[in-house]
Design a protein around this motif. Structure first.
Motif, PDB file in Angstrom:
ATOM      1  N   GLU A 446      13.044 -25.383  64.070  1.00 31.38           N
ATOM      2  CA  GLU A 446      13.728 -26.574  64.444  1.00 31.38           C
ATOM      3  C   GLU A 446      13.884 -27.557  63.592  1.00 31.38           C
ATOM      4  O   GLU A 446      15.111 -28.329  63.330  1.00 31.38           O
ATOM      5  CB  GLU A 446      13.581 -26.901  65.911  1.00 31.38           C
ATOM      6  CG  GLU A 446      14.077 -26.019  67.023  1.00 31.38           C
ATOM      7  CD  GLU A 446      13.317 -26.237  68.321  1.00 31.38           C
ATOM      8  OE1 GLU A 446      12.531 -27.239  68.566  1.00 31.38           O
ATOM      9  OE2 GLU A 446      13.464 -25.580  69.226  1.00 31.38           O
ATOM     10  N   GLN A 447      12.913 -27.982  62.774  1.00 24.81           N
ATOM     11  CA  GLN A 447      12.771 -28.978  61.758  1.00 24.81           C
ATOM     12  C   GLN A 447      13.681 -28.799  60.603  1.00 24.81           C
ATOM     13  O   GLN A 447      14.088 -29.569  59.992  1.00 24.81           O
ATOM     14  CB  GLN A 447      11.343 -29.357  61.475  1.00 24.81           C
ATOM     15  CG  GLN A 447      11.312 -30.506  60.723  1.00 24.81           C
ATOM     16  CD  GLN A 447      10.013 -31.018  60.375  1.00 24.81           C
ATOM     17  OE1 GLN A 447       8.945 -30.492  60.866  1.00 24.81           O
ATOM     18  NE2 GLN A 447       9.666 -32.065  59.361  1.00 24.81           N
ATOM     19  N   TYR A 448      13.814 -27.309  60.155  1.00 25.12           N
ATOM     20  CA  TYR A 448      14.447 -26.758  59.207  1.00 25.12           C
ATOM     21  C   TYR A 448      15.484 -25.764  59.486  1.00 25.12           C
ATOM     22  O   TYR A 448      14.997 -24.477  59.245  1.00 25.12           O
ATOM     23  CB  TYR A 448      13.371 -26.386  58.083  1.00 25.12           C
ATOM     24  CG  TYR A 448      12.307 -27.340  57.654  1.00 25.12           C
ATOM     25  CD1 TYR A 448      12.625 -28.504  57.050  1.00 25.12           C
ATOM     26  CD2 TYR A 448      10.959 -27.427  58.362  1.00 25.12           C
ATOM     27  CE1 TYR A 448      11.685 -29.389  56.727  1.00 25.12           C
ATOM     28  CE2 TYR A 448       9.866 -28.303  58.110  1.00 25.12           C
ATOM     29  CZ  TYR A 448      10.355 -29.233  57.161  1.00 25.12           C
ATOM     30  OH  TYR A 448       9.264 -30.203  57.001  1.00 25.12           O
ATOM     31  N   PRO A 449      16.609 -25.913  60.091  1.00 24.59           N
ATOM     32  CA  PRO A 449      17.245 -24.978  60.793  1.00 24.59           C
ATOM     33  C   PRO A 449      17.960 -24.071  59.770  1.00 24.59           C
ATOM     34  O   PRO A 449      18.486 -23.033  60.067  1.00 24.59           O
ATOM     35  CB  PRO A 449      18.370 -25.940  61.676  1.00 24.59           C
ATOM     36  CG  PRO A 449      18.470 -27.226  60.777  1.00 24.59           C
ATOM     37  CD  PRO A 449      16.820 -27.514  60.437  1.00 24.59           C
ATOM     38  N   ARG A 450      18.041 -24.487  58.383  1.00 22.68           N
ATOM     39  CA  ARG A 450      18.711 -23.572  57.275  1.00 22.68           C
ATOM     40  C   ARG A 450      17.488 -22.652  56.940  1.00 22.68           C
ATOM     41  O   ARG A 450      17.932 -21.757  56.236  1.00 22.68           O
ATOM     42  CB  ARG A 450      19.175 -24.390  56.184  1.00 22.68           C
ATOM     43  CG  ARG A 450      20.368 -25.342  56.641  1.00 22.68           C
ATOM     44  CD  ARG A 450      20.780 -25.945  55.078  1.00 22.68           C
ATOM     45  NE  ARG A 450      22.051 -26.814  55.614  1.00 22.68           N
ATOM     46  CZ  ARG A 450      23.037 -26.310  55.864  1.00 22.68           C
ATOM     47  NH1 ARG A 450      23.709 -25.130  55.635  1.00 22.68           N
ATOM     48  NH2 ARG A 450      24.220 -27.010  56.136  1.00 22.68           N
ATOM     49  N   MET A 451      16.619 -22.563  57.495  1.00 27.34           N
ATOM     50  CA  MET A 451      15.384 -22.002  56.897  1.00 27.34           C
ATOM     51  C   MET A 451      15.306 -20.652  57.779  1.00 27.34           C
ATOM     52  O   MET A 451      15.555 -20.879  59.056  1.00 27.34           O
ATOM     53  CB  MET A 451      14.143 -22.479  56.986  1.00 27.34           C
ATOM     54  CG  MET A 451      12.865 -21.571  56.288  1.00 27.34           C
ATOM     55  SD  MET A 451      11.268 -22.523  56.279  1.00 27.34           S
ATOM     56  CE  MET A 451      11.084 -22.714  57.852  1.00 27.34           C
ATOM     57  N   ALA A 452      15.247 -19.349  57.212  1.00 26.09           N
ATOM     58  CA  ALA A 452      14.696 -18.104  57.926  1.00 26.09           C
ATOM     59  C   ALA A 452      13.565 -17.629  57.507  1.00 26.09           C
ATOM     60  O   ALA A 452      13.089 -17.409  56.264  1.00 26.09           O
ATOM     61  CB  ALA A 452      16.189 -17.107  57.672  1.00 26.09           C
ATOM     62  N   VAL A 453      12.940 -17.006  58.422  1.00 30.08           N
ATOM     63  CA  VAL A 453      11.719 -16.307  58.155  1.00 30.08           C
ATOM     64  C   VAL A 453      11.371 -15.024  58.438  1.00 30.08           C
ATOM     65  O   VAL A 453      11.795 -14.470  59.599  1.00 30.08           O
ATOM     66  CB  VAL A 453      10.322 -17.174  58.956  1.00 30.08           C
ATOM     67  CG1 VAL A 453       9.076 -16.441  58.561  1.00 30.08           C
ATOM     68  CG2 VAL A 453      10.161 -18.681  58.687  1.00 30.08           C
ATOM     69  N   MET A 454      11.271 -14.237  57.665  1.00 27.95           N
ATOM     70  CA  MET A 454      10.953 -12.606  57.655  1.00 27.95           C
ATOM     71  C   MET A 454       9.668 -12.440  57.626  1.00 27.95           C
ATOM     72  O   MET A 454       8.871 -12.734  56.817  1.00 27.95           O
ATOM     73  CB  MET A 454      11.609 -12.121  56.433  1.00 27.95           C
ATOM     74  CG  MET A 454      11.893 -10.562  56.621  1.00 27.95           C
ATOM     75  SD  MET A 454      13.271 -10.102  57.784  1.00 27.95           S
ATOM     76  CE  MET A 454      14.798 -10.249  56.605  1.00 27.95           C
ATOM     77  N   LYS A 455       9.372 -11.079  58.501  1.00 28.92           N
ATOM     78  CA  LYS A 455       8.110 -10.854  58.662  1.00 28.92           C
ATOM     79  C   LYS A 455       7.986  -9.380  58.894  1.00 28.92           C
ATOM     80  O   LYS A 455       8.394  -8.818  59.758  1.00 28.92           O
ATOM     81  CB  LYS A 455       7.160 -11.578  59.582  1.00 28.92           C
ATOM     82  CG  LYS A 455       5.633 -11.071  59.383  1.00 28.92           C
ATOM     83  CD  LYS A 455       4.705 -12.123  60.147  1.00 28.92           C
ATOM     84  CE  LYS A 455       3.197 -11.878  59.720  1.00 28.92           C
ATOM     85  NZ  LYS A 455       2.319 -13.115  60.196  1.00 28.92           N
ATOM     86  N   SER A 456       7.292  -8.600  57.876  1.00 22.58           N
ATOM     87  CA  SER A 456       7.252  -7.179  58.004  1.00 22.58           C
ATOM     88  C   SER A 456       5.897  -7.166  58.966  1.00 22.58           C
ATOM     89  O   SER A 456       4.708  -7.440  58.333  1.00 22.58           O
ATOM     90  CB  SER A 456       7.025  -6.318  56.967  1.00 22.58           C
ATOM     91  OG  SER A 456       6.596  -5.085  57.030  1.00 22.58           O
TER      92      SER A 456
END
Length: 611
Positions: A446-456
């Motif tokens: 929520e603090q960095y709404p332009r960030m997306a985190v991917m995890k395999s």
């Protein structure tokens, strides 16, 4: 000594490959099986070779012709009812000749290393079966042996019991029998068995009966690491071509498979990057206990699996989407993005491979260890007018790691410039401060709404067979778009159940991560004793190593595979790596496997050509 080759079968499972010829004429890497076998037999001191033909027998005779007359005396026997009988009848056709000499009995659909026949013939035991320790890919006749290698039981397909599989050995379908054993025991029992049961049976059934006698004198010879394969279908043929590939083709044939190496006998795979200490036995037992239900019931759809993923990974439902492996999510994410995207190379190529080459802006660290920081990225991309920035952290294959505080500084920098930051943290749980390094929390997203985190989930959780990955972001539109574009049933029941039960086993996972960090440190010390490797620091579950002259990465990969049955990764030529140098990526496995690899590397010497 004579040899009898059973070659009457139709080989239906090979489809069109046996439409016009028998199975033993199918080529492996361009060379028919029968040519390879006859050449190997020609090196032995044999009185004759008898080939029992049936299906396409005329073509086989014509193909062999007189080409081996100087090395072998070849005779034939014909099974005219090959389509109505099994191999017991083929063998019964030559029962008189069986009793004339000591005999090698060989099935014609085998490919084997040159040393196996010598192992068999040099062994003083007169009655001997070559066997291989049971592995999950094996099918056919199994045996159980005692401490003195006496065969105490033949296990038919019908009698196979998976709970006893650890005690099983697979017959390689090559036997050595003495003339006395054949005359006094095998052939009399063969006659009795075929009269009582019929011709549509297997010759091993007679051996099974003999194994019940206290005086059968039939022993097993485990082949250890020696290579062999039985070719029944096209998949077997594909695997055999990889195992027995020429040096110029071996790397291509293995790397082109992208996995499935559990079908390769006793091979250690140091390419696949998974946690060697998780899942725990308790978690696997829970999966096994629910196997029947998971196999026979439909999985849930996207809505339910999003709820389960939210619970499992501690991210709110609107912020997370589960995928059929990270690969599914990467494809949808990258193909749905417009504008210029920044990449760091060397890196995991799946991301740039899914993106327009003309829209890629690439940063390559200018140092020999391929280290870089958040400040390096901000300095390089500050004037590049990018819409998206890709960060693999830790990076693959370099192992470079940017601490969480610095990643968040980079995320803030991207927010201020309207840049989407995509952080792939598939390997972050291998980092030294694994418990606090993940970005998967509502507060951070929520603090960095332009960030997306991917995890395999395949990597650090050690479950690549489940095909499970997640993408998380407070950008609800992005998450909603991806949910819409993937299949509503994109997860299988096993992946769904893993997420459902994982939290019960989370403490085991934390202990596995801690154990891994200690083992990686130990393995690094081992690798640094290899004089031809320059080992780079890492926070992941692999090491990028520069291969020092005069060695080459491809030469090491080939020798390790051929001599030690260990598969490693040649990274030379990977975009971003210095094209004038040679590189390998070596995964971290458990201590026993890591020691085996280190010892194999130490065995390599400069005197070996092509290294």
């Amino acid at each position: 000594m004579q040899a009898i080759i059973l070659a009457a079968g139709m080989g239906r499972r090979l489809g069109e490959l046996t439409r016009d010829n028998t199975k033993c004429m199918v080529p492996v890497n361009g060379r028919p099986l029968i040519d390879r076998l006859l050449t190997q037999l020609s090196r032995q001191q044999l009185q004759r070779v008898i080939i029992v033909v049936g299906y396409k027998g005329k073509q086989l005779r014509e193909y062999i012709g007189q080409r081996y007359d100087r090395q072998l005396r070849i005779e034939y026997a014909e099974n005219p009812i090959y389509d109505k009988t099994n191999n017991i009848y083929s063998l019964s056709l030559v029962k008189d000749r069986l009793q004339e000499d000591d005999t090698l009995l060989i099935e014609s659909d085998l490919i084997l290393s040159d040393s196996l026949l010598g192992m068999l013939l040099d062994n003083p035991c007169p009655n001997l079966a070559l066997v291989a320790k049971y592995e999950s890919w094996m099918d056919g006749t199994m045996v159980q042996i005692d401490d003195e290698r006496n065969i105490v039981n033949f296990i038919s397909k019908a009698a196979f019991n998976y709970s006893d599989a650890q005690s099983y050995y697979k017959t390689v379908n090559i036997y050595k029998f003495s003339k006395a054993f054949l005359s006094e025991k095998y052939v009399p029992f063969l006659d009795a068995y075929t009269k009582a049961v019929g011709l549509n049976e297997y010759y091993e059934n007679v051996l099974r009966i003999l194994s019940m006698l206290s005086s059968h004198n039939l022993k097993a010879l485990p082949i250890g690491q020696e290579k062999w394969y039985e070719i029944d279908d096209k998949q077997d043929l594909d695997i055999a071509e990889a195992i027995f590939a020429d040096e110029k083709d071996v790397i291509r044939k293995y790397y082109g498979r992208y996995g499935g190496f559990w079908r390769f006998p006793q091979m250690l795979d140091f390419c696949y990057l998974v946690n060697p200490y998780f899942p725990s036995r308790r978690l696997k037992d829970e999966l096994r206990a629910n196997f029947d239900t998971l196999l026979t019931e439909y999985p849930s759809g996207m809505k339910v699996n999003t709820l389960i993923a939210s619970k499992c990974f501690g991210v709110s439902e609107p912020y997370i989407v589960p995928g059929n492996g990270a690969a599914e999510l990467i494809k949808v994410l990258m193909e749905g993005t417009e504008g210029r995207t920044g990449f760091v190379r060397p890196t995991f190529e799946e991301y740039p491979n899914r993106y327009d080459k003309d829209s890629q802006v690439t940063f390559v660290p200018q140092n020999e260890d391929y280290r870089y920081t958040a400040d390096d990225l901000m300095a390089f991309f500050g004037d590049k007018d990018i819409r998206q920035l890709m960060l693999i952290n830790p990076d693959n294959p370099s192992g470079n790691f940017i601490p969480k505080a610095d990643v968040l500084r980079l995320a803030q920098w991207c927010e201020e410039r309207g840049i989407r930051l995509v952080v792939d943290e598939s390997f972050v749980d291998f980092s030294r401060d694994y418990a606090t390094n993940s970005l998967l929390s509502d507060d951070v997203l929520e603090q960095y709404p332009r960030m997306a985190v991917m995890k395999s989930i395949s990597k650090s959780y050690g479950v690549p067979g489940l095909r499970l990955g997640i993408l998380a972001s407070a950008d609800r539109q992005l998450i909603a778009r991806i949910k819409k574009e993937v299949s509503i049933w994109n997860l299988n029941s096993f992946a769904e159940f893993f997420m459902q039960i994982y939290n019960k086993h989370e403490q085991d996972y934390q202990r596995a991560c801690e154990k891994f960090v200690a083992e990686r440190d130990s393995f690094e010390r081992q690798l640094r004793t290899i004089p031809f490797l320059r080992v780079m620091p890492t926070e992941a579950n692999y090491f990028l190593c520069e291969v020092l002259p005069p060695y080459t990465a491809s030469g090491i990969v080939i020798r390790m595979l051929k001599q030690h049955n260990i598969l490693t990764r040649d990274c030379s030529g990977k975009p971003g790596l210095n094209p004038q140098k040679q590189y390998m990526r070596i995964a971290v496995r458990n201590h026993e496997d890591n020691t085996r690899l280190a010892e194999g590397l130490l065995d390599l010497t400069i005197g070996q050509s092509s290294i």
